[in-house]
Design a protein around this motif. Structure first.
Motif, PDB file in Angstrom:
ATOM      1  N   ARG A 281      -4.024 -14.323 -14.982  1.00 48.83           N
ATOM      2  CA  ARG A 281      -4.776 -15.553 -14.695  1.00 48.83           C
ATOM      3  C   ARG A 281      -4.568 -15.912 -13.235  1.00 48.83           C
ATOM      4  NH1 ARG A 281      -1.131 -20.535 -15.523  1.00 48.83           N
ATOM      5  NH2 ARG A 281      -3.079 -21.688 -15.366  1.00 48.83           N
ATOM      6  N   PRO A 282      -5.564 -16.562 -12.631  1.00 54.61           N
ATOM      7  CA  PRO A 282      -5.418 -16.930 -11.216  1.00 54.61           C
ATOM      8  C   PRO A 282      -4.458 -18.097 -11.037  1.00 54.61           C
ATOM      9  CG  PRO A 282      -7.474 -17.786 -12.082  1.00 54.61           C
ATOM     10  CD  PRO A 282      -6.877 -16.950 -13.174  1.00 54.61           C
ATOM     11  N   PHE A 283      -3.955 -18.231  -9.830  1.00 55.35           N
ATOM     12  CA  PHE A 283      -3.180 -19.420  -9.505  1.00 55.35           C
ATOM     13  C   PHE A 283      -4.095 -20.635  -9.615  1.00 55.35           C
ATOM     14  CE2 PHE A 283       0.666 -17.996  -6.732  1.00 55.35           C
ATOM     15  CZ  PHE A 283       1.270 -17.499  -7.883  1.00 55.35           C
ATOM     16  N   PRO A 284      -3.585 -21.760 -10.087  1.00 54.76           N
ATOM     17  CA  PRO A 284      -4.437 -22.955 -10.262  1.00 54.76           C
ATOM     18  C   PRO A 284      -4.871 -23.543  -8.931  1.00 54.76           C
ATOM     19  CG  PRO A 284      -2.131 -23.488 -10.695  1.00 54.76           C
ATOM     20  CD  PRO A 284      -2.210 -21.994 -10.542  1.00 54.76           C
ATOM     21  N   LEU A 285      -6.089 -24.085  -8.929  1.00 53.86           N
ATOM     22  CA  LEU A 285      -6.590 -24.793  -7.755  1.00 53.86           C
ATOM     23  C   LEU A 285      -5.912 -26.156  -7.668  1.00 53.86           C
ATOM     24  CD1 LEU A 285     -10.418 -24.067  -8.139  1.00 53.86           C
ATOM     25  CD2 LEU A 285      -8.823 -22.924  -6.605  1.00 53.86           C
ATOM     26  N   LEU A 286      -5.616 -26.585  -6.472  1.00 57.25           N
ATOM     27  CA  LEU A 286      -5.013 -27.896  -6.247  1.00 57.25           C
ATOM     28  C   LEU A 286      -6.016 -28.781  -5.538  1.00 57.25           C
ATOM     29  CD1 LEU A 286      -1.407 -26.903  -5.089  1.00 57.25           C
ATOM     30  CD2 LEU A 286      -2.189 -27.489  -7.383  1.00 57.25           C
ATOM     31  N   SER A 287      -6.212 -29.981  -6.053  1.00 58.15           N
ATOM     32  CA  SER A 287      -7.180 -30.896  -5.461  1.00 58.15           C
ATOM     33  C   SER A 287      -6.664 -31.506  -4.168  1.00 58.15           C
ATOM     34  CB  SER A 287      -7.531 -32.006  -6.456  1.00 58.15           C
ATOM     35  OG  SER A 287      -6.354 -32.700  -6.856  1.00 58.15           O
ATOM     36  N   GLU A 288      -5.349 -31.545  -4.003  1.00 56.80           N
ATOM     37  CA  GLU A 288      -4.756 -32.134  -2.802  1.00 56.80           C
ATOM     38  C   GLU A 288      -4.144 -31.035  -1.942  1.00 56.80           C
ATOM     39  OE1 GLU A 288      -1.195 -34.415  -3.856  1.00 56.80           O
ATOM     40  OE2 GLU A 288      -1.418 -33.645  -5.892  1.00 56.80           O
ATOM     41  N   THR A 289      -4.252 -31.219  -0.636  1.00 59.52           N
ATOM     42  CA  THR A 289      -3.667 -30.248   0.296  1.00 59.52           C
ATOM     43  C   THR A 289      -2.349 -30.740   0.883  1.00 59.52           C
ATOM     44  OG1 THR A 289      -4.983 -31.210   2.099  1.00 59.52           O
ATOM     45  CG2 THR A 289      -5.935 -29.327   0.920  1.00 59.52           C
ATOM     46  N   ASN A 290      -2.098 -32.041   0.776  1.00 55.72           N
ATOM     47  CA  ASN A 290      -0.866 -32.606   1.325  1.00 55.72           C
ATOM     48  C   ASN A 290       0.084 -32.940   0.180  1.00 55.72           C
ATOM     49  OD1 ASN A 290       1.025 -33.648   3.087  1.00 55.72           O
ATOM     50  ND2 ASN A 290       0.035 -35.677   3.206  1.00 55.72           N
ATOM     51  N   ILE A 291       0.834 -31.948  -0.256  1.00 58.23           N
ATOM     52  CA  ILE A 291       1.734 -32.120  -1.397  1.00 58.23           C
ATOM     53  C   ILE A 291       3.046 -32.750  -0.902  1.00 58.23           C
ATOM     54  CG2 ILE A 291       3.051 -30.903  -3.162  1.00 58.23           C
ATOM     55  CD1 ILE A 291       0.808 -28.927  -3.364  1.00 58.23           C
ATOM     56  N   THR A 292       3.527 -33.691  -1.703  1.00 61.39           N
ATOM     57  CA  THR A 292       4.803 -34.333  -1.372  1.00 61.39           C
ATOM     58  C   THR A 292       5.837 -33.966  -2.426  1.00 61.39           C
ATOM     59  OG1 THR A 292       4.104 -36.312  -2.576  1.00 61.39           O
ATOM     60  CG2 THR A 292       3.687 -36.260  -0.202  1.00 61.39           C
ATOM     61  N   PRO A 293       7.123 -34.004  -2.062  1.00 59.53           N
ATOM     62  CA  PRO A 293       8.179 -33.671  -3.032  1.00 59.53           C
ATOM     63  C   PRO A 293       8.210 -34.660  -4.194  1.00 59.53           C
ATOM     64  CG  PRO A 293       9.023 -33.629  -0.783  1.00 59.53           C
ATOM     65  CD  PRO A 293       7.664 -34.252  -0.713  1.00 59.53           C
TER      66      PRO A 293
ATOM     67  N   LEU B 119       5.320 -21.940   2.636  1.00 57.13           N
ATOM     68  CA  LEU B 119       4.975 -21.548   1.267  1.00 57.13           C
ATOM     69  C   LEU B 119       3.662 -22.187   0.835  1.00 57.13           C
ATOM     70  CD1 LEU B 119       8.409 -21.669  -0.611  1.00 57.13           C
ATOM     71  CD2 LEU B 119       6.984 -19.660  -0.237  1.00 57.13           C
ATOM     72  N   LEU B 120       3.466 -23.434   1.222  1.00 54.51           N
ATOM     73  CA  LEU B 120       2.246 -24.133   0.853  1.00 54.51           C
ATOM     74  C   LEU B 120       1.032 -23.509   1.547  1.00 54.51           C
ATOM     75  CD1 LEU B 120       1.731 -26.449  -1.057  1.00 54.51           C
ATOM     76  CD2 LEU B 120       1.766 -28.029   0.893  1.00 54.51           C
ATOM     77  N   GLU B 121       1.190 -23.136   2.804  1.00 59.10           N
ATOM     78  CA  GLU B 121       0.106 -22.479   3.532  1.00 59.10           C
ATOM     79  C   GLU B 121      -0.248 -21.147   2.881  1.00 59.10           C
ATOM     80  OE1 GLU B 121       1.527 -22.137   7.499  1.00 59.10           O
ATOM     81  OE2 GLU B 121       1.228 -24.267   7.991  1.00 59.10           O
TER      82      GLU B 121
ATOM     83  N   LEU C 280      -3.760 -17.824  -0.574  1.00 62.07           N
ATOM     84  CA  LEU C 280      -3.939 -17.019  -1.789  1.00 62.07           C
ATOM     85  C   LEU C 280      -5.113 -17.551  -2.605  1.00 62.07           C
ATOM     86  CD1 LEU C 280      -0.879 -15.821  -3.882  1.00 62.07           C
ATOM     87  CD2 LEU C 280      -3.180 -15.855  -4.768  1.00 62.07           C
ATOM     88  N   ILE C 281      -5.242 -18.877  -2.662  1.00 61.92           N
ATOM     89  CA  ILE C 281      -6.375 -19.469  -3.373  1.00 61.92           C
ATOM     90  C   ILE C 281      -7.688 -19.037  -2.721  1.00 61.92           C
ATOM     91  CG2 ILE C 281      -7.533 -21.639  -3.939  1.00 61.92           C
ATOM     92  CD1 ILE C 281      -5.051 -21.086  -5.617  1.00 61.92           C
ATOM     93  N   GLU C 282      -7.704 -18.978  -1.386  1.00 62.50           N
ATOM     94  CA  GLU C 282      -8.893 -18.512  -0.663  1.00 62.50           C
ATOM     95  C   GLU C 282      -9.219 -17.068  -1.039  1.00 62.50           C
ATOM     96  OE1 GLU C 282     -10.450 -17.705   3.926  1.00 62.50           O
ATOM     97  OE2 GLU C 282      -8.460 -18.560   3.572  1.00 62.50           O
ATOM     98  N   HIS C 283      -8.191 -16.225  -1.089  1.00 62.91           N
ATOM     99  CA  HIS C 283      -8.406 -14.834  -1.490  1.00 62.91           C
ATOM    100  C   HIS C 283      -8.968 -14.750  -2.908  1.00 62.91           C
ATOM    101  CE1 HIS C 283      -6.971 -12.572   1.903  1.00 62.91           C
ATOM    102  NE2 HIS C 283      -5.818 -13.230   1.946  1.00 62.91           N
ATOM    103  N   GLN C 284      -8.460 -15.568  -3.818  1.00 60.80           N
ATOM    104  CA  GLN C 284      -8.959 -15.560  -5.195  1.00 60.80           C
ATOM    105  C   GLN C 284     -10.450 -15.877  -5.230  1.00 60.80           C
ATOM    106  OE1 GLN C 284      -4.986 -16.818  -7.803  1.00 60.80           O
ATOM    107  NE2 GLN C 284      -6.593 -18.294  -7.453  1.00 60.80           N
ATOM    108  N   GLY C 285     -10.874 -16.868  -4.423  1.00 54.54           N
ATOM    109  CA  GLY C 285     -12.295 -17.229  -4.400  1.00 54.54           C
ATOM    110  C   GLY C 285     -13.161 -16.086  -3.901  1.00 54.54           C
ATOM    111  N   ILE C 286     -12.708 -15.419  -2.831  1.00 50.71           N
ATOM    112  CA  ILE C 286     -13.470 -14.275  -2.297  1.00 50.71           C
ATOM    113  C   ILE C 286     -13.528 -13.152  -3.331  1.00 50.71           C
ATOM    114  CG2 ILE C 286     -13.546 -12.524  -0.479  1.00 50.71           C
ATOM    115  CD1 ILE C 286     -12.066 -14.524   1.324  1.00 50.71           C
ATOM    116  N   CYS C 287     -12.409 -12.937  -3.994  1.00 52.77           N
ATOM    117  CA  CYS C 287     -12.345 -11.853  -4.988  1.00 52.77           C
ATOM    118  C   CYS C 287     -13.269 -12.127  -6.162  1.00 52.77           C
ATOM    119  CB  CYS C 287     -10.897 -11.673  -5.453  1.00 52.77           C
ATOM    120  SG  CYS C 287     -10.625 -10.139  -6.350  1.00 52.77           S
ATOM    121  N   TRP C 288     -13.380 -13.369  -6.588  1.00 52.32           N
ATOM    122  CA  TRP C 288     -14.314 -13.709  -7.661  1.00 52.32           C
ATOM    123  C   TRP C 288     -15.747 -13.368  -7.243  1.00 52.32           C
ATOM    124  CZ3 TRP C 288     -11.860 -19.206  -8.508  1.00 52.32           C
ATOM    125  CH2 TRP C 288     -10.686 -19.063  -9.243  1.00 52.32           C
ATOM    126  N   GLN C 289     -16.105 -13.712  -6.010  1.00 51.80           N
ATOM    127  CA  GLN C 289     -17.438 -13.373  -5.514  1.00 51.80           C
ATOM    128  C   GLN C 289     -17.642 -11.855  -5.515  1.00 51.80           C
ATOM    129  OE1 GLN C 289     -18.490 -15.327  -1.758  1.00 51.80           O
ATOM    130  NE2 GLN C 289     -16.934 -16.876  -2.162  1.00 51.80           N
TER     131      GLN C 289
END
Length: 704
Positions: free
Chosen positions: A455-467, A572-574, A579-588
């Motif tokens: 299964r793919p890594f889950p998409l995150l709606s937020e880009t600024n994750i806090t602890p 790690l977040l970057e 990786l999420i970007e790669h998953q999107g390209i791979c789906w296409q």
């Protein structure tokens, strides 16, 4: 060598057929009788038409004036002969199966005798006596994971007996101990003992008759085409004949469905009856363990066969495919915590199968010829027949076992090897080591308990994750996040999505059935929509849980990394979003390749395809090729992806990028362009998907 059981009369067994078995036999006899009545009526129909054609043809010939001979009389004479010929062709269509012969393919069979294999034949004779069965006429060794009753099927064999032969798969021998092997052979001998096997011969002959009249008409059609090309009148007569034959074929298709549907039901009862015979000989425990071992073994035997073409391309071959087969089973057992017995055979327990989540939607399979493993196991356990087990490998019954394995391996290799001397035998230990390394390289860290597998890594709606706050972190750990109950809940969610799709197909009529079962309860087909709505409500709830749990897990790992090193946590977040970007390209890419494969497959597999009807597929290749070119251009700018392409692939991609492929030149397909597109798209897709797996693994290892 000790016997697997005593051959004395106290061990002979007679199993009375069940009431359901006898009922299915009667139904089958009725279906066969109905076919022959129908066939007789079709013969009468064709005979009447032939007589009418004969009368019409003779009348024309008699009407043709012979004195003087004119063009008109010659034409009438020829037309009369043509009409007579067309009438004869109708009758010939219905009886031509009598003149066809079906040769048994023995290219992958090794005949054996008692002199060559005395211990095996002693065992077979004991089983024959115990089951009160006539010993087979011949015994063959075959490559697969099965045993079977085989016999020549000809029309005349419907009227007198034919000798039955036994086929023993070396893959079967490779998988079982002596008691389980006895169970498998006794099952086949149980078929020998069934009078219904005569019905099976009838059904097979009927099927061959119908199949011949439906699909093996090349010579008949060729004759009709030839005669219709001689004169326009003959073409008109041929068209009439083809229409009549088409009506006959409609009736035959209907009969084919009736006979085979009934035969499938009989076959299931025949399998149950043969199981009862075999259990009386080998016992319930051997029956259960044999079924379980064969289920695993069959998969790995097929995997071995799939390796042969690639091995040949690398100028390699398996010297002993059965040694590879055994080694793969042991490797699988070690990775799935399946214990091996003292003879290195896997001990497959209930816990192994309980780890699989099965669909809750069950359809009546009216075409299933064999009961499921679960159905058969229930009967085995309920019978509770105790017999002394012989745990040693079934190879103990064979002389020169390794030579037989190598001989059969050579037969399996032959289709892929041009010059045997140029193909080096590939050591089994090297192949297993490579396989184990590949599995290890693409396996996620065990601590995640397969949560992120397939299964793919889950998409995150937020880009600024806090602890996460400390109080929340105190209640979390890797063990709790990826506990078995969470993993099973995840699997149940994806299973329910598939079940909802099945219910939707039933609702839309794409799956033809009168009823279905859901969670053990039977529903009519028109209730599929209601059951689906209820299931979708559960799916939505589970989707919300999964999304929340995925986000919580990513936040947890980010927090752990942040506590250790904020800069590393940011990195790690970057990497995660990359990786999420790669998953999107791979789906296409996967979607594009899927459409390319569909078009290529259609071009070379559809029957009667003309250039006009093929043009949309060529247009699709042009369109999808343009989309693929854009994806490749983007991938070439990603060294983490394109850096893994070898020189040959790099060259093909560069050529594809430089030239605009049209895939067709005039009325001819450009095979080089189509082949390049196929190879580039499938190879890049496979490598990209593999790269993403490795990226996921690297990220998960980094957060530990």
């Amino acid at each position: 060598m000790s016997n697997s059981f005593s051959a004395g009369p106290e061990n002979s067994t007679t199993v009375q057929p069940a009431k359901s078995f006898r009922l299915q036999v009667l139904k089958m006899m009725g279906s066969i009788l109905l076919f022959f009545v129908t066939y007789g009526l079709l013969l009468i129909y064709a005979g009447i038409l032939a007589a009418i054609f004969l009368w019409a043809g003779v009348s024309l010939i008699m009407f043709a004036p012979l004195h003087p001979i004119t063009i008109f009389s010659i034409l009438l004479f020829i037309t009369g002969l043509g009409i007579i010929f067309m009438g004869m062709m109708q009758v010939l269509f219905l009886i031509k199966f009598l003149f066809t012969r079906q040769q048994q393919d023995l290219s992958l069979r090794i005949p054996i005798t008692r002199e060559e294999q005395p211990a095996l034949f002693d065992c077979l004779h004991q089983i024959a006596r115990a089951t009160k069965t006539r010993f087979p006429k011949k015994v063959y060794l075959a490559p697969g994971v099965n045993a079977a009753v085989i016999y020549p099927v000809r029309f005349m064999n419907m009227f007198w007996p034919v000798g039955k032969n036994l086929e023993i798969g070396l893959g079967l021998v490779n998988s079982l101990n002596v008691s389980e092997f006895t169970m498998a052979i006794a099952h086949e001998f149980g078929h020998f003992s069934q009078r219904s096997m005569k019905l099976a011969s009838y059904v097979y002959t009927v099927n061959r008759m119908i199949y011949n009249m439906l699909y093996e008409n090349q010579s008949w059609h060729k004759t009709m085409s030839w005669i219709s090309g001689r004169w326009i009148v003959f073409a008109l007569l041929a068209r009439i004949n083809l229409r009549i034959v088409s009506d006959i074929q409609k009736a035959l298709r209907l009969m084919y469905g009736i006979v085979n549907k009934q035969y499938m039901a009989l076959r299931r009862e025949m399998e149950f009856h043969a199981d009862e015979v075999a259990m009386k000989v080998a016992g319930s425990d051997a029956a259960v363990s044999a079924m379980r071992r064969l289920e695993i073994s069959g998969f790995f035997y097929e995997h071995c066969l799939l390796q042969l073409p690639e091995m040949a391309r690398q100028q390699r071959r398996f010297g002993n495919i059965y040694e590879v087969h055994r080694s793969l089973i042991r490797l699988y057992a070690s990775q799935h915590e399946i214990a091996l017995d003292e003879h290195q055979l896997p001990m497959v327990t209930n816990s192994y199968f309980s780890s699989f989540l099965l669909s809750r939607v069950h359809l009546p399979d009216q075409w299933a010829t064999h009961p499921s493993r679960e159905e058969r196991e229930q009967r085995y356990i309920a019978a509770n027949i105790n017999k002394t087990l012989r745990p040693e490998s079934a190879w103990q019954l064979f002389r020169h076992a390794e030579e037989l394995q190598e001989q059969m391996s050579n037969l399996l290799n032959q289709p892929f090897i041009q010059q045997p001397g140029q193909y080096a035998a590939y050591p089994v230990e090297n192949f297993i080591a490579e396989t184990a390394t590949r599995i290890r390289d693409y396996s996620m860290p065990a601590v995640f308990n397969e949560y992120y597998d397939n299964r793919p890594f889950p998409l995150l709606s937020e880009t600024n994750i806090t602890p996460l706050p400390n109080e929340q972190m105190a209640a979390l750990s890797t063990a709790t996040l990826y506990a078995e109950n969470n993993v099973q809940r995840l699997r149940a969610y994806f299973r329910d999505i598939q079940d909802a799709e099945t219910l939707h197909a039933i609702q839309q009529g794409q799956i033809k059935t009168r009823y279905f079962e859901f969670e053990g309860k039977q529903y009519p087909a028109n209730a599929a929509g209601k059951v689906r709505i209820k299931l979708q409500s559960s799916i939505r709830q589970e989707a919300e849980w999964l999304q929340a749990h995925d986000i919580l897990a990513i936040h947890y790992h980010y927090t752990i990394a942040f506590q250790k090193d904020p800069a590393n946590a940011k990195l790690l977040l970057e990497k995660y979003f990359k990786l999420i970007e790669h998953q999107g390209i791979c789906w296409q890419l996967n979607d594009i390749v899927g459409r390319i494969l569909h078009s290529v497959s259609s071009l070379f597999s559809e029957q009667g395809l003309t250039m006009a009807s093929a043009q949309p597929y060529f247009d699709s290749l042009v369109d999808e090729g343009a989309l693929l070119r854009k994806i490749l251009q983007r991938m070439k700018q990603m060294p983490e992806v394109s850096g893994g392409w070898d020189a040959a692939l790099q060259e093909k991609v560069s050529h594809f990028m430089r030239y605009n492929y049209s895939y067709i030149n005039g009325n001819e397909p450009v095979m080089e362009e189509i082949t390049n597109l196929h190879e580039i798209s499938t190879t890049v897709m496979e490598q990209y998907n593999n790269s993403i797996i490795l990226m996921k693994k690297a990220w998960l290892e980094a957060v530990l």
